[in-house]
Design an enzyme around this catalytic site. Structure first.
Site, short mmCIF file in Angstrom:
data_model
loop_
_atom_site.label_atom_id
_atom_site.label_comp_id
_atom_site.label_asym_id
_atom_site.label_seq_id
_atom_site.Cartn_x
_atom_site.Cartn_y
_atom_site.Cartn_z
N THR A 54 4.19 2.43 5.59
CA THR A 54 2.80 2.00 5.76
C THR A 54 2.10 2.96 6.71
O THR A 54 2.70 3.38 7.71
CB THR A 54 2.70 0.57 6.31
OG1 THR A 54 1.34 0.31 6.71
CG2 THR A 54 3.59 0.36 7.51
N ARG A 75 -26.09 14.92 17.15
CA ARG A 75 -26.04 13.53 16.71
C ARG A 75 -24.77 12.83 17.17
O ARG A 75 -23.78 13.47 17.54
CB ARG A 75 -26.12 13.46 15.19
CG ARG A 75 -27.50 13.71 14.63
CD ARG A 75 -27.47 13.70 13.12
NE ARG A 75 -28.82 13.87 12.56
CZ ARG A 75 -29.07 14.44 11.41
NH1 ARG A 75 -28.08 14.90 10.67
NH2 ARG A 75 -30.31 14.55 10.97
N GLU A 134 -11.15 -0.58 11.36
CA GLU A 134 -11.87 -1.52 10.48
C GLU A 134 -11.69 -2.98 10.89
O GLU A 134 -12.55 -3.81 10.58
CB GLU A 134 -11.40 -1.33 9.04
CG GLU A 134 -9.92 -1.60 8.83
CD GLU A 134 -9.47 -1.30 7.40
OE1 GLU A 134 -10.34 -1.13 6.53
OE2 GLU A 134 -8.25 -1.23 7.18
N GLY A 178 0.82 -1.20 0.00
CA GLY A 178 0.00 0.00 0.00
C GLY A 178 0.85 1.25 0.00
O GLY A 178 1.87 1.32 0.68
N ARG A 193 0.85 -5.31 -5.55
CA ARG A 193 1.03 -6.52 -4.74
C ARG A 193 1.28 -7.69 -5.70
O ARG A 193 0.69 -7.76 -6.77
CB ARG A 193 -0.20 -6.77 -3.87
CG ARG A 193 -0.52 -5.58 -2.96
CD ARG A 193 -1.66 -5.88 -2.02
NE ARG A 193 -2.09 -4.69 -1.30
CZ ARG A 193 -1.51 -4.21 -0.21
NH1 ARG A 193 -0.44 -4.81 0.27
NH2 ARG A 193 -1.97 -3.13 0.39
N SER A 194 2.15 -8.61 -5.30
CA SER A 194 2.54 -9.67 -6.21
C SER A 194 2.56 -11.03 -5.51
O SER A 194 3.37 -11.25 -4.60
CB SER A 194 3.93 -9.38 -6.80
OG SER A 194 4.37 -10.44 -7.61
N SER A 206 6.52 -6.53 2.08
CA SER A 206 7.64 -5.99 1.31
C SER A 206 8.97 -6.39 1.95
O SER A 206 9.94 -6.72 1.25
CB SER A 206 7.54 -4.47 1.23
OG SER A 206 6.29 -4.07 0.71
N MET A 220 -8.99 3.23 8.90
CA MET A 220 -8.18 2.08 8.51
C MET A 220 -7.47 1.48 9.72
O MET A 220 -7.16 2.18 10.68
CB MET A 220 -7.18 2.47 7.43
CG MET A 220 -7.82 2.61 6.06
SD MET A 220 -6.60 2.93 4.76
CE MET A 220 -7.61 2.61 3.31
N GLY A 221 -7.19 0.20 9.63
CA GLY A 221 -6.51 -0.50 10.72
C GLY A 221 -7.07 -1.90 10.86
O GLY A 221 -7.81 -2.20 11.80
N ARG A 222 -6.74 -2.76 9.90
CA ARG A 222 -7.26 -4.13 9.93
C ARG A 222 -6.70 -4.91 11.13
O ARG A 222 -7.42 -5.61 11.82
CB ARG A 222 -6.92 -4.85 8.63
CG ARG A 222 -7.47 -6.27 8.53
CD ARG A 222 -7.09 -6.89 7.20
NE ARG A 222 -5.64 -6.92 7.03
CZ ARG A 222 -5.03 -7.28 5.90
NH1 ARG A 222 -5.74 -7.60 4.84
NH2 ARG A 222 -3.72 -7.30 5.83
N ASP A 260 2.42 -0.44 12.00
CA ASP A 260 2.37 -1.77 12.61
C ASP A 260 3.65 -2.58 12.41
O ASP A 260 3.64 -3.81 12.48
CB ASP A 260 1.18 -2.55 12.04
CG ASP A 260 1.25 -2.72 10.53
OD1 ASP A 260 2.11 -2.06 9.89
OD2 ASP A 260 0.47 -3.51 9.98
N ASP A 275 -0.25 2.23 8.66
CA ASP A 275 -0.80 1.51 9.82
C ASP A 275 0.09 1.58 11.06
O ASP A 275 -0.37 1.27 12.17
CB ASP A 275 -1.04 0.04 9.46
CG ASP A 275 -2.19 -0.15 8.49
OD1 ASP A 275 -3.08 0.73 8.47
OD2 ASP A 275 -2.18 -1.14 7.75
N ASP A 332 5.24 -5.19 6.00
CA ASP A 332 5.71 -6.53 6.36
C ASP A 332 5.96 -7.41 5.13
O ASP A 332 7.00 -8.05 5.01
CB ASP A 332 4.68 -7.19 7.28
CG ASP A 332 5.11 -8.58 7.74
OD1 ASP A 332 5.83 -8.67 8.74
OD2 ASP A 332 4.72 -9.57 7.08
N GLN A 380 -7.39 8.37 3.65
CA GLN A 380 -6.35 8.32 4.68
C GLN A 380 -4.97 8.03 4.09
O GLN A 380 -3.95 8.33 4.70
CB GLN A 380 -6.69 7.26 5.72
CG GLN A 380 -7.95 7.56 6.51
CD GLN A 380 -8.52 6.33 7.18
OE1 GLN A 380 -8.11 5.97 8.28
NE2 GLN A 380 -9.46 5.67 6.53
#
Length: 320
Positions: free
Chosen positions: A125, A162, A222, A11, A72-73, A105, A169-171, A129, A127, A103, A251
């Protein structure tokens, strides 16, 4: 060493261009020839490799994304794919490769290193992480993007009294949610690293509205679930109106903030220095504001962050 290549993989993240620029300019300053690999490992296998000159990397430090492109590969994970990539590097006479990504990569960089290609990994990245670094390229920009978006959402949330549930984002990592939530005074933050019941969210909403609050902000990474699921829970278990915003790929985009530009510059320059000193098979990072160097195996360990626990707890305490 005479020739160095650089690629971006996985990403995209703001700050990648700053790192590419630093690698190229540092290499050229030391009379090395530098090449850009386009479309990540896919491009490495297909030979999409071009010489980079100073004019190619001028005026890119402020640009988001990556001028080299990314892909991505799955094929590169195979022995045939890696040998194909190595052959292309050898055909160009390239001695070393700087890989900017996450990671996956890094695992590709380690595989090439074990086959005799000198590699250095840079953490790219949003993230945040990756183990062995306090910050990854693009994370600070992503957090600022989320903060700005929530500031705007809060204006309309207050006007209509409301609750807004905002999905970020953040799997597998809750850093964006935790940092942005604390910076925006969110009532509740839900992250993958910490299991938190929805019951507490409802209780805090009720406490806030009973004392006259005009709005509430719930932030959901997410990886925990969708914002719609949390909004449905609020509607079912309270009388409050809940609206949903999914920030998505905004983002990732945008001009990198100063921190990411400087981080990318420092990391890219250090990568060239290490390769010139015959140091390879390493991943760089930033720890306590100093450039750190770790083996890839260390980086592959799960990142432990006490800061996330601290931020989640603090956010809950201050949301009262």
């Amino acid at each position: 060493m005479k020739k160095i290549a650089v690629l971006t993989s996985g990403g995209d993240s703001p700050g990648m261009n700053a790192a590419v620029r630093a690698v190229a300019k540092k290499a050229i300053y030391h009379d090395l020839e530098v090449f850009g690999v386009y479309r990540g490992y896919e491009g490495l296998m297909s030979g999409e490799i071009k010489s980079l000159k100073l004019e190619d990397v001028g005026g890119i430090i402020h640009r988001g994304g990556t001028i080299l492109g990314s892909a991505r590969s799955e094929k590169f994970k195979t022995e045939d794919g890696q040998l194909q990539a190595m052959n292309n590097l050898n055909n160009f006479g390239i001695d070393a490769l700087v890989v900017i990504g996450g990671d996956g990569s890094y695992r590709g960089a380690q595989a090439l290193h074990k086959k005799g290609i000198k590699t250095i990994g840079l953490p790219g990245t949003i993230d945040n992480d990756i183990n062995g670094t306090d910050f990854t390229l693009g994370f600070s920009t992503a957090v600022n993007t989320v903060i700005e978006a929530i500031d705007r959402i809060r204006d309309t949330a207050t006007s209509h009294e409301r609750t807004f549930v905002i999905e970020v984002m953040g799997r597998d990592a809750g850093d964006i949610a935790a940092w942005a939530g604390l910076a925006n005074g969110a009532e509740s933050i839900f992250i993958p690293e910490k299991t938190t019941g929805k019951e507490g969210m409802i209780a805090r909403l009720k406490q806030g509205f009973e004392r006259g609050k005009k709005h509430s902000i719930i932030i959901v990474a997410e990886g925990v679930g969708t914002a719609e699921e949390f909004a449905d829970y609020i509607r079912e278990h309270s009388s409050y109106d809940a609206r949903v915003t999914v920030l998505g790929h905004i983002q990732r985009g945008g001009s990198p903030v100063g921190f990411d530009r400087i981080l990318g510059t420092r990391l890219g320059a250090k990568a060239v220095e290490l390769l010139m000193a015959d140091v390879a098979g390493k991943a760089l990072g930033l720890e306590k504001n100093e450039i750190s160097v770790h083996d890839f195996d260390y980086v592959f360990q799960k990142k432990a962050s006490k800061r996330l626990e601290e931020f989640s707890k603090l956010s809950m305490e201050l949301s009262m």
